[in-house]
Design a protein around this motif. Structure first.
Motif, PDB file in Angstrom:
ATOM      1  N   UNK B  26      -7.688 -29.660 -11.687  1.00  0.00           N
ATOM      2  CA  UNK B  26      -6.326 -30.023 -12.087  1.00  0.00           C
ATOM      3  C   UNK B  26      -5.505 -30.529 -10.896  1.00  0.00           C
ATOM      4  N   UNK B  30      -3.412 -33.920 -10.898  1.00  0.00           N
ATOM      5  CA  UNK B  30      -1.936 -33.918 -10.838  1.00  0.00           C
ATOM      6  C   UNK B  30      -1.463 -34.711  -9.607  1.00  0.00           C
ATOM      7  N   UNK B  33      -1.773 -38.326 -10.420  1.00  0.00           N
ATOM      8  CA  UNK B  33      -0.774 -38.669 -11.439  1.00  0.00           C
ATOM      9  C   UNK B  33       0.620 -38.811 -10.823  1.00  0.00           C
ATOM     10  N   UNK B  34       0.972 -37.887  -9.946  1.00  0.00           N
ATOM     11  CA  UNK B  34       2.294 -37.946  -9.300  1.00  0.00           C
ATOM     12  C   UNK B  34       2.402 -39.189  -8.407  1.00  0.00           C
ATOM     13  N   UNK B  37       2.749 -42.218 -10.657  1.00  0.00           N
ATOM     14  CA  UNK B  37       4.108 -42.311 -11.193  1.00  0.00           C
ATOM     15  C   UNK B  37       5.081 -42.845 -10.149  1.00  0.00           C
ATOM     16  N   UNK B  38       4.947 -42.336  -8.922  1.00  0.00           N
ATOM     17  CA  UNK B  38       5.829 -42.815  -7.847  1.00  0.00           C
ATOM     18  C   UNK B  38       5.628 -44.315  -7.611  1.00  0.00           C
ATOM     19  N   UNK B  41       7.074 -46.353 -10.433  1.00  0.00           N
ATOM     20  CA  UNK B  41       8.543 -46.340 -10.321  1.00  0.00           C
ATOM     21  C   UNK B  41       8.986 -47.334  -9.246  1.00  0.00           C
ATOM     22  N   UNK B  47       2.856 -48.785 -16.987  1.00  0.00           N
ATOM     23  CA  UNK B  47       1.724 -48.820 -17.924  1.00  0.00           C
ATOM     24  C   UNK B  47       1.767 -47.610 -18.845  1.00  0.00           C
ATOM     25  N   UNK B  48       1.013 -47.672 -19.949  1.00  0.00           N
ATOM     26  CA  UNK B  48       0.857 -46.503 -20.822  1.00  0.00           C
ATOM     27  C   UNK B  48      -0.210 -45.604 -20.185  1.00  0.00           C
ATOM     28  N   UNK B  49       0.164 -44.349 -19.981  1.00  0.00           N
ATOM     29  CA  UNK B  49      -0.730 -43.405 -19.298  1.00  0.00           C
ATOM     30  C   UNK B  49      -0.938 -42.192 -20.194  1.00  0.00           C
ATOM     31  N   UNK B  50      -2.170 -41.735 -20.316  1.00  0.00           N
ATOM     32  CA  UNK B  50      -2.419 -40.464 -21.015  1.00  0.00           C
ATOM     33  C   UNK B  50      -3.261 -39.597 -20.086  1.00  0.00           C
ATOM     34  N   UNK B  51      -3.077 -38.287 -20.197  1.00  0.00           N
ATOM     35  CA  UNK B  51      -3.789 -37.393 -19.279  1.00  0.00           C
ATOM     36  C   UNK B  51      -3.931 -36.025 -19.916  1.00  0.00           C
ATOM     37  N   UNK B  52      -4.861 -35.280 -19.357  1.00  0.00           N
ATOM     38  CA  UNK B  52      -5.066 -33.878 -19.724  1.00  0.00           C
ATOM     39  C   UNK B  52      -5.252 -33.114 -18.444  1.00  0.00           C
ATOM     40  N   UNK B  53      -6.086 -32.074 -18.443  1.00  0.00           N
ATOM     41  CA  UNK B  53      -6.240 -31.237 -17.253  1.00  0.00           C
ATOM     42  C   UNK B  53      -6.938 -32.000 -16.124  1.00  0.00           C
ATOM     43  N   UNK B  55      -8.250 -35.539 -16.504  1.00  0.00           N
ATOM     44  CA  UNK B  55      -8.485 -36.971 -16.718  1.00  0.00           C
ATOM     45  C   UNK B  55      -7.162 -37.733 -16.757  1.00  0.00           C
TER      46      UNK B  55
END
Lengths: 84, 84
Positions: B26, B30, B33-34, B37-38, B41, B47-53, B55
């Motif tokens: 994880x 994470x 992912x962070x 996102x930065x 921004x 973009x469209x983003x999907x995630x789990x623990x 992926x």
């Protein structure tokens, strides 16, 4: 249970809960997303989340694959509502 | 162009690019992912983003709905590869 969550696939057989949140701007979207991630990390529970600039979709499955959603899952969903 | 991106719907008519990343835990998921996102921004590009623990799926559409993916979009995808 906040009615904003949709019980899937069917009300009488609920295996996951879905909720879509929309925000007026990116900053509020990102703020919620970061707090949601922190909360999930804290709980050690990781729903499937998808997002774009101003939306977040949350899919909360039962922790035991294929088994119905439990009271604990509903409580977790209600806690997420508290982050909005 | 890193071959890890899949051109959709068809190689001869590319309207979006997709990539799936998987992480061993994880924390790395994470962290990526962070940073993603930065970067989005900073670029003002979402973009469209999907995630789990562990992926993250990224779907990068053309900025002009329905028009084909541009060189600029491929460059953005390559920049995302640099964050991994």
């Amino acid at each position: 249970m906040d009615h904003q969550w949709t019980a899937r696939p069917k009300p009488d057989r609920v295996e996951w809960l879905e909720r879509r949140l929309e925000f007026s701007n990116y900053a509020s979207n990102r703020d919620f997303l970061d707090r949601l991630n922190d909360f999930c990390e804290q709980q050690g529970r990781f729903p499937d989340i998808s997002f774009g600039r101003t939306y977040v979709n949350i899919t909360l499955r039962s922790e035991n694959e294929g088994s119905p959603i439990s009271e604990e899952d509903y409580a977790f969903a209600t806690s997420i509502d508290g982050l909005i």
